[in-house]
Design a protein around this motif. Sequence first.
Motif, mmCIF file in Angstrom:
data_model
loop_
_atom_site.group_PDB
_atom_site.id
_atom_site.type_symbol
_atom_site.label_atom_id
_atom_site.label_comp_id
_atom_site.label_asym_id
_atom_site.label_seq_id
_atom_site.Cartn_x
_atom_site.Cartn_y
_atom_site.Cartn_z
ATOM 1 N N ALA A 183 0.828 -1.206 0.000
ATOM 2 C CA ALA A 183 0.000 0.000 0.000
ATOM 3 C C ALA A 183 0.866 1.261 0.000
ATOM 4 O O ALA A 183 0.413 2.333 -0.410
ATOM 5 C CB ALA A 183 -0.928 0.007 1.213
ATOM 6 N N MET A 184 2.127 1.149 0.458
ATOM 7 C CA MET A 184 3.032 2.302 0.500
ATOM 8 C C MET A 184 3.785 2.494 -0.811
ATOM 9 O O MET A 184 4.491 3.473 -0.994
ATOM 10 C CB MET A 184 4.050 2.125 1.636
ATOM 11 C CG MET A 184 3.434 2.134 3.011
ATOM 12 S SD MET A 184 4.681 2.034 4.305
ATOM 13 C CE MET A 184 5.174 0.302 4.197
ATOM 14 N N VAL A 185 3.650 1.541 -1.708
ATOM 15 C CA VAL A 185 4.388 1.598 -2.965
ATOM 16 C C VAL A 185 3.580 2.392 -3.981
ATOM 17 O O VAL A 185 2.370 2.214 -4.097
ATOM 18 C CB VAL A 185 4.659 0.167 -3.488
ATOM 19 C CG1 VAL A 185 5.402 0.208 -4.817
ATOM 20 C CG2 VAL A 185 5.454 -0.625 -2.452
ATOM 21 N N ARG A 186 4.255 3.278 -4.723
ATOM 22 C CA ARG A 186 3.561 4.052 -5.753
ATOM 23 C C ARG A 186 2.887 3.121 -6.743
ATOM 24 O O ARG A 186 3.402 2.054 -7.075
ATOM 25 C CB ARG A 186 4.548 4.967 -6.478
ATOM 26 C CG ARG A 186 4.956 6.180 -5.650
ATOM 27 C CD ARG A 186 5.616 7.213 -6.513
ATOM 28 N NE ARG A 186 6.859 6.764 -7.093
ATOM 29 C CZ ARG A 186 8.048 6.905 -6.517
ATOM 30 N NH1 ARG A 186 8.133 7.490 -5.335
ATOM 31 N NH2 ARG A 186 9.138 6.486 -7.110
ATOM 32 N N SER A 187 1.752 3.537 -7.245
ATOM 33 C CA SER A 187 0.926 2.665 -8.082
ATOM 34 C C SER A 187 1.665 2.153 -9.305
ATOM 35 O O SER A 187 1.404 1.051 -9.775
ATOM 36 C CB SER A 187 -0.349 3.387 -8.504
ATOM 37 O OG SER A 187 -0.039 4.543 -9.256
ATOM 38 N N THR A 188 2.605 2.922 -9.841
ATOM 39 C CA THR A 188 3.337 2.475 -11.030
ATOM 40 C C THR A 188 4.225 1.277 -10.746
ATOM 41 O O THR A 188 4.639 0.572 -11.654
ATOM 42 C CB THR A 188 4.205 3.613 -11.600
ATOM 43 O OG1 THR A 188 5.065 4.102 -10.558
ATOM 44 C CG2 THR A 188 3.337 4.736 -12.130
ATOM 45 N N LEU A 189 4.534 1.064 -9.445
ATOM 46 C CA LEU A 189 5.391 -0.060 -9.068
ATOM 47 C C LEU A 189 4.621 -1.194 -8.426
ATOM 48 O O LEU A 189 5.204 -2.179 -8.010
ATOM 49 C CB LEU A 189 6.483 0.416 -8.091
ATOM 50 C CG LEU A 189 7.477 1.428 -8.647
ATOM 51 C CD1 LEU A 189 8.425 1.877 -7.546
ATOM 52 C CD2 LEU A 189 8.262 0.843 -9.806
ATOM 53 N N GLN A 190 3.307 -1.056 -8.310
ATOM 54 C CA GLN A 190 2.496 -2.112 -7.676
ATOM 55 C C GLN A 190 2.611 -3.414 -8.463
ATOM 56 O O GLN A 190 2.683 -3.392 -9.684
ATOM 57 C CB GLN A 190 1.025 -1.695 -7.642
ATOM 58 C CG GLN A 190 0.710 -0.602 -6.662
ATOM 59 C CD GLN A 190 0.502 -1.115 -5.254
ATOM 60 O OE1 GLN A 190 0.447 -2.306 -5.024
ATOM 61 N NE2 GLN A 190 0.399 -0.201 -4.311
ATOM 62 N N PRO A 191 2.625 -4.565 -7.752
ATOM 63 C CA PRO A 191 2.621 -5.843 -8.468
ATOM 64 C C PRO A 191 1.451 -5.895 -9.434
ATOM 65 O O PRO A 191 0.329 -5.534 -9.098
ATOM 66 C CB PRO A 191 2.443 -6.871 -7.331
ATOM 67 C CG PRO A 191 2.963 -6.180 -6.114
ATOM 68 C CD PRO A 191 2.633 -4.717 -6.301
ATOM 69 N N GLY A 192 1.726 -6.275 -10.665
ATOM 70 C CA GLY A 192 0.693 -6.348 -11.691
ATOM 71 C C GLY A 192 0.677 -5.134 -12.607
ATOM 72 O O GLY A 192 0.172 -5.192 -13.711
ATOM 73 N N ASN A 193 1.280 -4.009 -12.125
ATOM 74 C CA ASN A 193 1.331 -2.804 -12.951
ATOM 75 C C ASN A 193 2.693 -2.583 -13.600
ATOM 76 O O ASN A 193 2.856 -1.664 -14.387
ATOM 77 C CB ASN A 193 0.998 -1.564 -12.122
ATOM 78 C CG ASN A 193 -0.449 -1.540 -11.684
ATOM 79 O OD1 ASN A 193 -1.273 -2.221 -12.282
ATOM 80 N ND2 ASN A 193 -0.760 -0.765 -10.667
ATOM 81 N N VAL A 194 3.669 -3.411 -13.207
ATOM 82 C CA VAL A 194 5.005 -3.260 -13.762
ATOM 83 C C VAL A 194 5.033 -3.864 -15.154
ATOM 84 O O VAL A 194 4.615 -5.004 -15.356
ATOM 85 C CB VAL A 194 6.059 -3.942 -12.858
ATOM 86 C CG1 VAL A 194 7.432 -3.813 -13.471
ATOM 87 C CG2 VAL A 194 6.027 -3.316 -11.471
ATOM 88 N N LYS A 195 5.531 -3.101 -16.121
ATOM 89 C CA LYS A 195 5.612 -3.609 -17.494
ATOM 90 C C LYS A 195 6.710 -4.653 -17.581
ATOM 91 O O LYS A 195 7.784 -4.492 -17.032
ATOM 92 C CB LYS A 195 5.905 -2.460 -18.451
ATOM 93 C CG LYS A 195 4.770 -1.465 -18.551
ATOM 94 C CD LYS A 195 5.101 -0.357 -19.533
ATOM 95 C CE LYS A 195 3.972 0.647 -19.597
ATOM 96 N NZ LYS A 195 4.289 1.764 -20.516
#
Length: 196
Positions: A183-195
């Motif tokens: 929850a503290m990780v920026r959304s661009t680095l959330q699991p599933g959002n990383v390219k």
Amino acid sequence: MQRLSRDLYETWRESADVLEKDRYGEKVLRLADGTFLKLFRRKSWFSKNALYPPAKRFADNASSLKRLGIPCPTVLHLYRMSAPYRSIVHYQPIAGTTLRQLLKEDPNLNQEDVFTQLSKFISQLHDHGVYFRSLHLGNIVLTPNGTLGLIDISDMRCFGKPLSRRMRHRNYEHMMRYKEDWAMVRSTLQPGNVKK
């Protein structure tokens, strides 16, 4: 393991900071000299802990990690204490800040760099055969020299050969369970959002 008298323990405890405890009592103390005591209770007289106490497992894991060049606590002594029974490891902690603390306290943290380093570190652990069921951001420390190390290492096995794909996947699954970390990780680095 050396016997620790209740009197000596109480003397140490008087000037110590209790860092962790539960309904059974103290679990982690920071002593006046900056070293730590970690106490393990025996949950059952018929468990494997009766033959291989967690304090001994902690010390063995520390030795294995040091042979691999992975920063971790330095074990000073192993103790046992009665009434109630505890196996105890006395250790020098590694300097640094847990990744969990960094995410909470450093608004300028370059999360992308940290998670790139974390990914490489976990791959290194897996390649060395380190299976750490309690692997999470609160048990990974960024040391002053910029390397990553491990703490709270009793719940670990070192197999001496690279982990299978299945075991690597299970290790990552354990990390993903800690939703408060992610929850503290920026959304661009959330699991599933990383390219990929």
